[in-house]
Design an enzyme around this catalytic site. Structure first.
Site, PDB file in Angstrom:
ATOM      1  N   SER B 139      29.214  29.923   9.493  1.00  0.00           N
ATOM      2  CA  SER B 139      28.940  31.353   9.421  1.00  0.00           C
ATOM      3  C   SER B 139      27.470  31.600   9.057  1.00  0.00           C
ATOM      4  CB  SER B 139      29.911  32.005   8.434  1.00  0.00           C
ATOM      5  OG  SER B 139      29.930  33.405   8.609  1.00  0.00           O
ATOM      6  N   ASP B 215      38.751  34.778  15.377  1.00  0.00           N
ATOM      7  CA  ASP B 215      37.806  35.019  14.279  1.00  0.00           C
ATOM      8  C   ASP B 215      37.505  36.516  14.218  1.00  0.00           C
ATOM      9  OD1 ASP B 215      35.431  35.342  12.762  1.00  0.00           O
ATOM     10  OD2 ASP B 215      34.799  33.300  13.256  1.00  0.00           O
ATOM     11  N   HIS B 248      38.309  32.596  10.974  1.00  0.00           N
ATOM     12  CA  HIS B 248      36.982  32.329  10.417  1.00  0.00           C
ATOM     13  C   HIS B 248      37.039  31.466   9.153  1.00  0.00           C
ATOM     14  CE1 HIS B 248      32.701  33.277  10.357  1.00  0.00           C
ATOM     15  NE2 HIS B 248      32.752  33.544   9.072  1.00  0.00           N
TER      16      HIS B 248
END
Lengths: 276, 276
Positions: B139, B215, B248
């Site tokens: 991320s 995600d 995610h």
């Protein structure tokens, strides 16, 4: 995870009269096939989440096609005064027993929950093989796994533990918890004490136990020496691996979880799985 | 863990003028041998702990003899007003850049910390191979890994990312953070934007990227489509794996961390390691 599913559930539990939570890991093989079930019992302060986050178990469960089931370690939000004040009593500290003493007896029925109610749900709702279950756990959960396997011959195919509380009736945190949950009459305590149960057991399952030698609870709280002693004296099969430099944490559990899951898978995947 | 050591450190960092924390995993091979280093950069809200607890990476690092190094994601306790109020600014959200705007510029120098100060410490104090480092992240940390590799040719042997923030200058959380850290003049922003850097890059490292298709940040916050587009147009090597049904979380990271570590190990373990 690993082409399977890590999922969390909450339900109304009849045994505890509360909401209960548990997590499952469904391996990729569960799509279309009944899969064997491996129950994990966690230690003091844990919820159904710690093991799923920290142990790194899913990879091995996916490899072997084994479902993981992880109950919370106690009822929660029961309204019992002081339920959240101690780490070793009340919330997060159900000790996998059926409490008989007020005020705990109404809700703290974790033995029945883990032995009966939860397996029924898993078998009915998750496409699990009803004939193939094993159990393992850590610390208070190692105690739970040993006690459940000793008191339910035939229910589990194999049992193992990390750093189990082997003799709760002989150590401070166990005595304190048992006095509150079971009352002053110590004659009822031994049914929840692996060392005491092994004293009288005939042909218990072989036990696989890993124990860190730098575990801060080893001498006062766990007493694997007593487990070893009773097994040697009574001729019970114990594979005890003392691990130098490892502590009591999930870093320790993660390091050897693969070996434990392989061990259980060896027992669980015997016999046919039915397509469904 | 896995016969190596998982350790946590805190030190006075010159670049940030604060205490900084990082964690390391030292594989068993570090005893007596210089080991290659794989830097992990974490995402928003993380500390140096999340990856070590959740990713299940140590097993693979032990197998391959690779050291893992995981810095915290920002300075902490700087006294900057509001540093702890947002999840995407301030504490836990350093974005791996050197802030130039008040009040952040005094301490938020994470680019220099990760690119220079931390590697120096690792090489000097941890028996690491100075010629063998790679970098990856998740991320915000995937953004950091791509940017650091693009701006420092020769510094890393390989780079990969999970669900990276590919184009922070084009998405809301990046714009908001960059405005605060770098100021209103957007011309300075592109040096911290992988897509913008790839527009002008010559022979960047091949990139391995995993992205979950469920995600929740994919469309608005990550924009891997822009990464794919610029790589195709400019002829940069991108191995992008879109993973159906993954989200995610670190459950996603854990599922594929082994493949990433194997990928890096393939680059890192070329060339001899010296006994010491």
């Amino acid at each position: 995870m690993f082409d399977g599913w890590c999922r969390y559930f909450e339900h109304d539990a009849a045994t505890t009269g509360t909401k209960m939570r548990f997590s499952v890991y469904l391996p990729p093989q569960h799509e279309g096939w009944q899969v064997p079930v491996l129950y994990w019992l966690s230690g003091l302060t844990c919820t159904e989440e710690n093991f799923m986050i920290k142990a790194g178990a899913q990879r091995y469960a996916a490899e072997h096609g084994v479902m993981l089931v992880v109950p919370d370690t106690s009822p929660r939000n029961t309204g019992i005064p002081g339920e959240d004040t101690r780490y070793d009593m009340g919330s997060g500290a159900g000790f996998y027993l059926n409490a008989t003493n007020e005020p705990w007896s109404k809700h703290y029925q974790m033995y029945d929950y883990v032995a009966d109610e939860l397996p029924k749900i898993i078998e009915e709702q998750f496409n699990a093989r009803p004939d193939a279950a094993s159990i393992f756990g850590h610390s208070m959960g190692g105690h739970g796994a040993l006690v459940l396997s000793l008191r339910n011959p035939g229910k589990y195919r194999s049992v193992s533990a990390f750093s189990p509380i082997c003799a709760p009736t002989q150590v401070a945190w166990g005595q304190q918890a048992f006095k509150n949950y079971l009352g002053e009459d110590t004659s009822t305590w031994s049914q929840y004490d692996a060392v005491a149960l092994l004293e009288k057991a005939e042909n218990p399952l072989p036990m696989l136990v890993d124990q860190g030698m730098d575990d801060e609870f080893l001498k006062e709280g766990l007493r694997v020496d007593l487990l070893e002693e009773v097994c040697q004296r009574r001729g019970h099969q114990l594979n005890l691996r003392m691990r130098p430099k490892y502590d009591h944490s999930y870093y320790f559990v993660a390091s050897f979880i693969g070996e434990h899951i392989s061990y259980h898978a060896g027992h669980l995947t015997q016999g046919g799985s039915e397509g469904v």
